[in-house]
Design an enzyme around this catalytic site. Structure first.
Site, PDB file in Angstrom:
ATOM      1  CD  GLN A 296      -2.771  -0.806   2.600  1.00  0.00           C
ATOM      2  OE1 GLN A 296      -3.657   0.041   2.559  1.00  0.00           O
ATOM      3  NE2 GLN A 296      -2.505  -1.516   3.681  1.00  0.00           N
TER       4      GLN A 296
ATOM      5  CB  ALA B  25       7.419  -4.924   6.818  1.00  0.00           C
ATOM      6  CE1 TYR B  26       6.381 -13.877   7.617  1.00  0.00           C
ATOM      7  CE2 TYR B  26       4.853 -12.711   9.045  1.00  0.00           C
ATOM      8  CZ  TYR B  26       5.280 -13.881   8.446  1.00  0.00           C
ATOM      9  OH  TYR B  26       4.595 -15.052   8.669  1.00  0.00           O
ATOM     10  CB  THR B  27       2.596  -6.837   6.693  1.00  0.00           C
ATOM     11  OG1 THR B  27       2.256  -7.442   5.445  1.00  0.00           O
ATOM     12  CG2 THR B  27       3.627  -5.737   6.471  1.00  0.00           C
TER      13      THR B  27
ATOM     14  CB  THR C  94       3.949  -1.139  13.502  1.00  0.00           C
ATOM     15  OG1 THR C  94       2.638  -1.517  13.897  1.00  0.00           O
ATOM     16  CG2 THR C  94       4.936  -2.035  14.234  1.00  0.00           C
ATOM     17  CG  ASP C  95      -0.320   0.207  15.876  1.00  0.00           C
ATOM     18  OD1 ASP C  95      -0.075   0.161  14.655  1.00  0.00           O
ATOM     19  OD2 ASP C  95      -1.150  -0.540  16.437  1.00  0.00           O
TER      20      ASP C  95
ATOM     21  CE1 TYR D 121       4.436  -6.393  11.165  1.00  0.00           C
ATOM     22  CE2 TYR D 121       3.094  -5.375  12.877  1.00  0.00           C
ATOM     23  CZ  TYR D 121       3.747  -5.298  11.661  1.00  0.00           C
ATOM     24  OH  TYR D 121       3.725  -4.123  10.943  1.00  0.00           O
TER      25      TYR D 121
ATOM     26  CD1 TRP E 170      -4.618   0.162  13.820  1.00  0.00           C
ATOM     27  CD2 TRP E 170      -6.713   0.957  13.905  1.00  0.00           C
ATOM     28  NE1 TRP E 170      -5.183  -0.284  14.993  1.00  0.00           N
ATOM     29  CE2 TRP E 170      -6.460   0.186  15.071  1.00  0.00           C
ATOM     30  CE3 TRP E 170      -7.946   1.565  13.745  1.00  0.00           C
ATOM     31  CZ2 TRP E 170      -7.429   0.005  16.067  1.00  0.00           C
ATOM     32  CZ3 TRP E 170      -8.901   1.386  14.738  1.00  0.00           C
ATOM     33  CH2 TRP E 170      -8.650   0.611  15.881  1.00  0.00           C
TER      34      TRP E 170
END
Length: 297
Positions: free
Chosen positions: A11, A60-62, A101-102, A125, A150
């Site tokens: 994205q 990244a590995y998401t 990330t959060d 993660y 998010w």
């Protein structure tokens, strides 16, 4: 200005490519097979070939839940791989923007998270992304870390697109209402990243522009709030919608634990860089309108 970004199809990469011409920069996506964060020997050669002025590590590995079964691979890509990208940036003498990330937080704070708050990831993660932050900071690179949360967009797989798809066949959808976060439009985030990258390149000695920053949509929402906003925007445009049945996290068990509080405070990014992402409600409406446009059907 040339910005090399790791990854090709995500994205954020797609959003950076869409923003590039508007911002007057060249964005060069670098991904598999040339660059694979699971293969450290591929990183430096692939990035050096782009002759970048700045590097954005967006790859990244998401797969958050799958990471519980593949913690070593997640750590290789998100942890050690981020360090490899940072070492390359240091060798090339260019600034690095690391996307985080959060999920590095435990979700227990009663307010939006500050950059200075202690971390405590709940999942494989999250632990792998925190390891990536630590590897970047130890690399000797000219680094800046952007934590976001998010993320959704007209591209790839994300919550907004999933809700619209489910609404085509369901009248009611159960959505978690006891997790709070900062919904973030990838196009908004991409615009901020490009502006930040320009500042880092233009002012190489300015320590105030470097460090850890939170970049997320203004405001807060639960997943249920976000779903309702998606359906309202869709219905207003004649698209599919559904009723939201508010459920608790315990009613929707997943392999990976999610933070109950994923809200990110973006005040530091605004103070240091003059960047503040738009309210999430406005950006959701833009995203839904883009997804429902005839050209995308």
């Amino acid at each position: 200005m040339r910005i090399a970004v790791t990854g090709r199809t995500g994205q954020l990469v797609q959003s950076l490519l869409a923003q590039a011409e508007i911002a007057g920069v060249t964005v060069i996506p670098v991904g598999r097979p040339e660059l694979d964060l699971a293969r450290p020997e591929s990183v430096r050669q692939a990035l050096a070939a782009t002759k970048p002025d700045c590097i954005v590590n967006a790859a990244a590995y998401t797969a958050v839940d799958k990471a519980e079964a593949e913690p070593d691979l997640a750590m290789r890509i998100n942890g050690e791989g981020a360090g490899d990208v940072a070492s390359t940036a240091a060798a090339l003498g260019v600034p690095l923007v690391q996307i985080s990330t959060d999920y590095v937080f435990d979700g227990l704070a009663p307010r939006p998270w500050l950059e200075s708050d202690p971390t405590g990831p709940l999942s494989s993660y999250g632990r792998s992304k925190l390891a990536g932050e630590e590897a970047v900071m130890a690399s000797g690179a000219d680094w800046t870390i952007l934590r976001t949360a998010w993320v959704y967009s007209p591209y790839g797989a994300n919550f907004v697109k999933t809700m619209l798809r489910l609404a085509e066949s369901r009248d009611e959808i159960g959505v978690v209402s006891d997790q709070l976060g900062s919904p973030t439009s990838a196009p908004d985030l991409a615009e901020a990243i490009i502006a930040l990258a320009k500042a880092l390149v233009a002012r190489p000695g300015d320590a105030a522009l470097r460090g850890i920053f939170h970049a997320a949509g203004m405001g807060e929402a639960s997943w249920a709030d976000l779903a309702e906003a998606v359906f309202a925007a869709s219905a207003a445009l004649g698209g599919s919608s559904a009723r939201v049945m508010r459920i608790a996290t315990i009613d929707y068990p997943t392999p990976a634990r999610r933070p109950a509080n994923s809200r990110l405070d973006g005040s530091l990014l605004a103070a240091r860089h003059g960047l503040r992402l738009p309210p999430w409600q406005d950006s959701v409406q833009i995203c839904v309108a883009t997804l429902l446009a005839p050209s995308r059907s």
